[in-house]
Design a protein around this motif. Structure first.
Motif, PDB file in Angstrom:
ATOM      1  N   ASP A  68      -3.199   1.246  -8.197  1.00 35.26           N
ATOM      2  CA  ASP A  68      -4.177   1.036  -7.133  1.00 35.26           C
ATOM      3  C   ASP A  68      -4.791   2.391  -6.808  1.00 35.26           C
ATOM      4  N   PHE A  69      -6.099   2.506  -7.024  1.00 33.61           N
ATOM      5  CA  PHE A  69      -6.769   3.787  -6.866  1.00 33.61           C
ATOM      6  C   PHE A  69      -7.221   4.049  -5.435  1.00 33.61           C
ATOM      7  N   PHE A  70      -7.468   2.998  -4.650  1.00 36.09           N
ATOM      8  CA  PHE A  70      -8.020   3.196  -3.314  1.00 36.09           C
ATOM      9  C   PHE A  70      -7.301   2.380  -2.241  1.00 36.09           C
ATOM     10  N   PRO A  71      -5.975   2.500  -2.117  1.00 39.04           N
ATOM     11  CA  PRO A  71      -5.308   1.812  -1.007  1.00 39.04           C
ATOM     12  C   PRO A  71      -5.612   2.531   0.310  1.00 39.04           C
ATOM     13  N   GLN A  72      -5.270   1.893   1.417  1.00 39.90           N
ATOM     14  CA  GLN A  72      -5.522   2.491   2.733  1.00 39.90           C
ATOM     15  C   GLN A  72      -4.670   3.743   2.900  1.00 39.90           C
ATOM     16  N   TRP A  73      -5.296   4.831   3.320  1.00 35.85           N
ATOM     17  CA  TRP A  73      -4.619   6.130   3.399  1.00 35.85           C
ATOM     18  C   TRP A  73      -4.080   6.450   4.793  1.00 35.85           C
ATOM     19  N   PHE A  74      -4.488   5.712   5.798  1.00 35.87           N
ATOM     20  CA  PHE A  74      -4.001   5.929   7.165  1.00 35.87           C
ATOM     21  C   PHE A  74      -3.193   4.708   7.587  1.00 35.87           C
ATOM     22  N   GLN A  75      -2.308   4.912   8.557  1.00 35.73           N
ATOM     23  CA  GLN A  75      -1.431   3.820   8.977  1.00 35.73           C
ATOM     24  C   GLN A  75      -2.036   2.969  10.087  1.00 35.73           C
ATOM     25  N   ARG A  76      -2.824   3.586  10.945  1.00 31.08           N
ATOM     26  CA  ARG A  76      -3.467   2.805  12.014  1.00 31.08           C
ATOM     27  C   ARG A  76      -4.659   3.576  12.547  1.00 31.08           C
ATOM     28  N   SER A  77      -5.463   2.894  13.379  1.00 28.44           N
ATOM     29  CA  SER A  77      -6.633   3.497  13.986  1.00 28.44           C
ATOM     30  C   SER A  77      -6.498   3.455  15.498  1.00 28.44           C
ATOM     31  N   ASP A  78      -7.044   4.480  16.142  1.00 25.95           N
ATOM     32  CA  ASP A  78      -6.965   4.589  17.599  1.00 25.95           C
ATOM     33  C   ASP A  78      -8.311   5.086  18.104  1.00 25.95           C
TER      34      ASP A  78
END
Length: 345
Positions: A68-78
């Motif tokens: 997988d070349f582009f999985p989500q790189w951050f865990q959450r957004s605030d």
């Protein structure tokens, strides 16, 4: 069979909105060995509703040959976060940074179209986003979530191996207007992701801007380190000349001296390219995984930068454009994915 759906996005967003009202709409395209998950623009439930990056063609994952070349790189957004912060093992992104995959942003001297001319409460334009309000006299920040006065009109056409996004926008106050098309397609032989763009100036003012792809590459969630290399067809002149002891430049190649951990960061402007599109030719490989991607375009580079933290490895190529009223500018970016024999650690 080709399906067409129309989405109307004229809903204003107040600064600070981050949580979606429901599941983010998405679609999958595939061709041979490539499977791509693409988020669809939506003012109420879209995965990305920030005011920095183009809302079209946001890729949540791209799978090829077990990678997988582009999985989500951050865990959450605030919504209270400016850009991103570290919270222990987590990376928390602000609403304008919380995006994945090849993500494109249009910038005019680092800002939106017409920002410097807009007075407080005036309007400016971010291509692929909408007509935004400049709420005060503060300078532009890409990490600030600006109120959207007019999200324009989105439409899309889908097929099993492609999605075409169309965005039409007009701002009578600033005189900027455009019709933008972006087609995201998967090709199986050779395995490729192709981004075809066309931007037509339907307004009264010249559209003089740059577009760059942030390329949030996070190959199999591996942090940038000695297994990675970046290669271009020209001799690299890094600016600044040194990025401490994290990255090394040798000729036309960039490597990492050690794996990025904690809050380690690499940033450099990459110089040395010419005016020929052949210099827009970037290879990023991981020798331990035996996987790589080659990124090319049919337009010349105007600028290039490298940004990397303990998650994504982002190479950022820029393209300049100056579009007179009534004229159209096109460009293509191709990602070719490949594997090769793994090297032992």
């Amino acid at each position: 069979m080709k399906m067409t759906a129309r989405l109307a996005l004229g809903v204003p967003l107040a600064a600070g909105i981050c949580a979606s009202a429901g599941p983010a709409p998405e679609a999958e395209i595939a061709n041979g060995p490539i499977r791509v998950r693409v988020y669809l623009p939506d003012a109420n439930t879209g995965f990305y509703r920030g005011t920095r990056f183009d809302w079209s063609g946001v890729i949540g994952s791209l799978e090829y040959a077990g990678h997988d070349f582009f999985p989500q790189w951050f865990q959450r957004s605030d919504p209270g976060v400016d850009d991103f912060v570290y919270d222990g093992a987590d990376i928390v992104a602000g609403p304008c940074t919380a995006i994945t995959g090849p993500a494109e942003e249009f910038v005019t001297k680092g800002k939106g179209l017409g920002f410097d001319q807009a007075t407080a409460s005036g309007t400016f334009v971010k291509i692929g986003v909408g007509v935004l309000l400049r709420p005060d006299g503060k300078d532009y920040s890409p990490f600030r979530l600006y109120p959207i006065k007019d999200g324009g009109k989105w439409s899309l056409a889908r097929s099993p191996d492609s999605i075409e996004f169309r965005h039409e926008l007009a701002d009578s106050s600033s005189g900027y207007a455009y019709a933008y098309r972006k087609r995201v397609s998967a090709a199986g032989d050779p395995p490729r992701l192709v981004l075809d763009h066309a931007l037509r100036n339907t307004g009264q003012r010249i559209i003089q801007t740059s577009v760059y792809n942030h390329n949030f590459l996070y190959l199999d969630r591996q942090a940038p380190g000695p297994d990675f290399s970046i290669t271009v067809p020209f001799r690299i002149r890094p600016n600044p000349p040194s990025t401490s002891n994290q990255a090394e430049v040798r000729g036309n190649r960039i490597t990492f001296a050690k794996t990025l951990t904690g809050e380690a960061r690499v940033y450099m402007d990459i110089e040395g390219f010419g005016a020929d599109p052949k210099d827009y030719d970037i290879r990023i490989e991981n020798r331990r995984l035996g996987a790589g991607v080659r990124i090319t375009s049919d337009r010349p580079l105007s600028r290039m930068a490298l940004w990397a933290i303990r998650a994504p490895l982002s190479i950022e190529p820029f393209i300049d454009m100056a579009i007179e009223p009534g004229a159209e500018f096109t460009w293509r970016i191709v990602y070719e994915f490949y594997t090769f024999p793994k090297e032992s650690a």
